[in-house]
Design a protein around this motif. Structure first.
Motif, PDB file in Angstrom:
ATOM      1  N   PRO A 207       0.821  -1.227   0.000  1.00  0.00           N
ATOM      2  CA  PRO A 207       0.000   0.000   0.000  1.00  0.00           C
ATOM      3  C   PRO A 207       0.847   1.266   0.000  1.00  0.00           C
ATOM      4  O   PRO A 207       0.346   2.345  -0.317  1.00  0.00           O
ATOM      5  N   THR A 211      -2.941   2.694  -3.531  1.00  0.00           N
ATOM      6  CA  THR A 211      -4.133   2.031  -3.001  1.00  0.00           C
ATOM      7  C   THR A 211      -4.760   1.218  -4.126  1.00  0.00           C
ATOM      8  O   THR A 211      -5.478   1.732  -4.987  1.00  0.00           O
ATOM      9  N   LYS A 213      -6.846  -1.117  -6.588  1.00  0.00           N
ATOM     10  CA  LYS A 213      -8.252  -1.431  -6.848  1.00  0.00           C
ATOM     11  C   LYS A 213      -8.391  -2.724  -7.655  1.00  0.00           C
ATOM     12  O   LYS A 213      -9.226  -3.566  -7.357  1.00  0.00           O
ATOM     13  N   GLU A 234      -5.221  -5.992   2.912  1.00  0.00           N
ATOM     14  CA  GLU A 234      -6.279  -5.054   2.537  1.00  0.00           C
ATOM     15  C   GLU A 234      -6.606  -5.088   1.050  1.00  0.00           C
ATOM     16  O   GLU A 234      -7.645  -4.598   0.614  1.00  0.00           O
ATOM     17  N   PHE A 235      -5.720  -5.679   0.220  1.00  0.00           N
ATOM     18  CA  PHE A 235      -5.964  -5.758  -1.226  1.00  0.00           C
ATOM     19  C   PHE A 235      -6.199  -7.193  -1.695  1.00  0.00           C
ATOM     20  O   PHE A 235      -6.353  -7.442  -2.881  1.00  0.00           O
ATOM     21  N   TYR A 287      -4.744   1.887  -9.359  1.00  0.00           N
ATOM     22  CA  TYR A 287      -4.887   2.434  -8.013  1.00  0.00           C
ATOM     23  C   TYR A 287      -5.977   3.503  -7.982  1.00  0.00           C
ATOM     24  O   TYR A 287      -6.388   4.031  -9.011  1.00  0.00           O
ATOM     25  N   GLU A 288      -6.360   3.850  -6.775  1.00  0.00           N
ATOM     26  CA  GLU A 288      -7.184   5.043  -6.610  1.00  0.00           C
ATOM     27  C   GLU A 288      -6.420   6.284  -7.067  1.00  0.00           C
ATOM     28  O   GLU A 288      -7.009   7.244  -7.559  1.00  0.00           O
TER      29      GLU A 288
END
Length: 620
Positions: A207, A211, A213, A234-235, A287-288
């Motif tokens: 991360p 971030t 996606k 988290e991913f 990513y975001e």
């Protein structure tokens, strides 16, 4: 029978192959991955010891690699009296493994199976066969304590036999050099300074870099369960698209691996020409914050990220373009965006359409490298310069600049797999490939400079961190070698003292043009393509057509894109500094083979001396 040469005497199996047109790629390095027995405990620093396989181990696919002809099976000898580890495809010294049937490919069983490196062999027909028998399961599930007496002292230090320290992976954004964005992988067992600025796959997916996606993983060899674990928690459920070249039974096994992971989807690359492979190794990360591309030389198996030398180009995060921007906006001076979209379009895959659209919406203007890809097909006219080595030739013609005395600037190729190139050097290597490698701008001069080919010797493999099992990722077969003994006069040792990787065998593939004193580079390429016609393409029909068998991908560094005349060679890449020097991953000048040196050949015995773990390499 036996074969003598100035590089030694070999025992040659009776199998023969008369088809010189079929290239044999070597190791994941090559178009298929060769299996690598892990006598030393491939997934950890621990020596082989009884243990139960992990629950996911049984799902990992073993896919054999294409080869010219059936060859002997391989067995790795353990020290007398030592048990073989469960799930390790390495029988004891007095046993033999099942026949490899001239093929090898993918898998890494929880870090302890044979890690198959990819091979570009053009002549593969056997797929889906297991490469070895597993040792019977141990009744004990608890790993025994590793004692000093279990193995001979390691010349690489006591830390070789323990797991990675907790801080082996990133705890903060690593110190990176952003000039070239060319990185080596972290290698377990090296001094800490040689991993400073190097990257592990967990670093790439961290991360700290964005971030995440969604992502796409293009590769040749997959261990799905291991790959999923490399994503941070988290991913770990973010959608992943796997782009592969597997067919029939191999495809079924790959899909079976992914059954526990509903977020994983698949895209099958079309391989319309026999013996081609999907050898490209690329990550697309959305990513975001934007979008990133990583082009690497590593398969998605643990062994490739453990104690091998790998390389990668990691792009910056490309930001999203403003709403309403045109398709041509966000282009780089190297036309990286156009060429990446063209490469993705060559798959003709509906699964990639969304990604093609998504990339078009981002600003890739910061890319300073040129994309060099191969896609299967027969090309004529201007299309001949779209792929393979003719693509490289076109880029060097258009964007490289002549240098004074260029006839003395040697060409250097470094790879982990070798294909069949014909009965003499003029058939392809010097008659076709070298012309590409010696192109520098629009000069009419066509010099014939020295060509140095860097490929590990038997002793390089024997003294490596992995020992003889590292040779499973260097699948140069005796059937090919005995037909092109002329090639071995070009060979140079793998030495990488400046990067600390002399004992981490190469799965990286690099090509470059260097000054006579090896202090400057005219250009540099890191790629998935090994030394084979399957990967690079070969001319047909009196030079009016080029045929490419495999998917490959790499990036070309040209000094003009960095406002330089040449790249200065960085003599000490570690610890990392933001120097203008280029971090060549091995020592320059290359060291020529001595009369006693032999190129590593993976399907003949190597039992004259034990490796770093006391093992020998004994084909049956």
């Amino acid at each position: 029978m036996s074969q003598d040469s100035h590089h030694g005497k070999w025992a040659i199996s009776s199998s023969d192959d008369d088809d010189d047109d079929k290239a044999i790629p070597l190791s994941g390095t090559t178009t298929s991955q060769s299996r690598q027995p892990t006598a030393s405990g491939q997934g950890s620093h621990r020596p082989a010891s009884p243990r139960n396989p992990g629950p996911e181990a049984a799902t990992v696919e073993v896919k054999p690699e294409p080869a010219n002809a059936p060859v002997s099976s391989l067995a790795v000898g353990l020290e007398a009296g030592r048990p073989a580890a469960t799930n390790q495809l390495i029988p004891s010294k007095y046993e033999t493994s099942p026949s490899l049937a001239g093929k090898r490919k993918k898998e890494e069983l929880d870090g302890s199976g044979w890690a198959l490196s990819d091979s570009d062999d053009d002549d593969g027909d056997v797929k889906g066969k297991s490469l070895g028998k597993r040792a019977p399961p141990s009744p004990k599930s608890k790993k025994p304590k590793v004692e000093e007496t279990e193995r001979p002292p390691s010349p690489h230090g006591r830390l070789y036999y323990i797991d990675e320290p907790e801080d082996f992976f990133e705890s903060s954004i690593p110190c990176l050099s952003d000039t070239y964005r060319f990185y080596l992988n972290k290698v377990t067992g090296l001094d800490r300074k040689y991993n400073s600025g190097a990257l592990h796959i967990r670093d790439i997916l961290s991360p700290l870099f964005g971030t995440l996606k969604e992502s796409v993983q293009f590769n040749y060899c997959f261990d799905i369960a291991w790959m999923v674990k490399q994503y941070p928690s988290e991913f770990r459920d973010c959608p992943v698209l796997i782009v592969h070249g597997d067919k029939r039974e191999a495809k079924a096994r790959l899909l079976q691996q992914a059954k526990p992971f509903p977020h994983i989807h698949f895209c099958q690359a079309k391989l319309d020409i026999a013996f081609g492979t999907h050898h490209t190794k690329m990550m697309l990360l959305w990513y975001e914050e934007g979008f990133r591309v990583i082009i690497t030389t590593s398969n998605l198996i643990k062994a490739d990220w453990y104690q091998k030398t790998q390389g990668m180009w990691m792009s910056p995060v490309f930001p999203r373009l403003p709403e309403g921007s045109g398709k041509s906006e966000g282009e780089s001076p190297t036309f990286f965006k156009r060429d990446l979209l063209e490469y993705l379009a060559s798959y003709r895959a509906p699964e990639l359409e969304e990604w093609i659209q998504r990339i078009g919406e981002h600003d890739l203007s910061e890319a300073r490298v040129y994309l060099v890809g191969s896609t299967p097909g027969r090309y004529v006219g201007s299309d001949m310069e779209r792929w393979g080595h003719l693509r490289l030739r076109k880029l060097l013609y258009d964007h490289a600049e002549p240098v004074p005395g260029e006839e003395r600037w040697p060409v250097i190729g470094q790879f982990s797999s070798i294909g069949s190139m014909g009965l003499d050097k003029t058939k392809w290597l010097t008659g076709e490939f070298q012309r590409t490698m010696t192109t520098l701008g629009k000069s009419s001069l066509r010099p014939d400079p020295p060509m140095h080919l860097v490929y590990p010797s038997v002793d390089d493999v024997r003294t490596s961190l992995e020992g003889y099992p590292a040779g499973g990722s260097l699948p140069y077969s005796i059937q090919t070698a005995q037909k092109q003994l002329w090639l071995h006069a070009f060979f140079h040792r793998w030495k990488a003292t400046a990067t600390g990787r002399s004992h981490a065998m190469p799965h990286i593939k690099t090509y470059m043009r260097a000054s006579p004193d090896f202090t400057q580079l005219a250009w540099f390429l890191v790629t998935s393509a090994n030394l084979s016609k399957a990967a690079w393409g070969a001319l047909e029909k009196n030079g009016t057509q080029v045929m490419v068998r495999s998917y490959e991908l790499g990036v070309l560094y040209v000094p003009s894109a960095f406002n330089m005349k040449t790249f200065p060679v960085l003599k000490s890449p570690f610890p990392v500094s933001d120097s203008a020097g280029f971090p060549v991953p091995f020592d320059l000048p290359p060291t020529c083979y001595s009369p006693k040196d032999q190129p590593w050949i993976w399907n003949i015995p190597h039992n004259q001396a034990p490796d770093t773990h006391g093992n020998v390499w004994v084909p049956s």
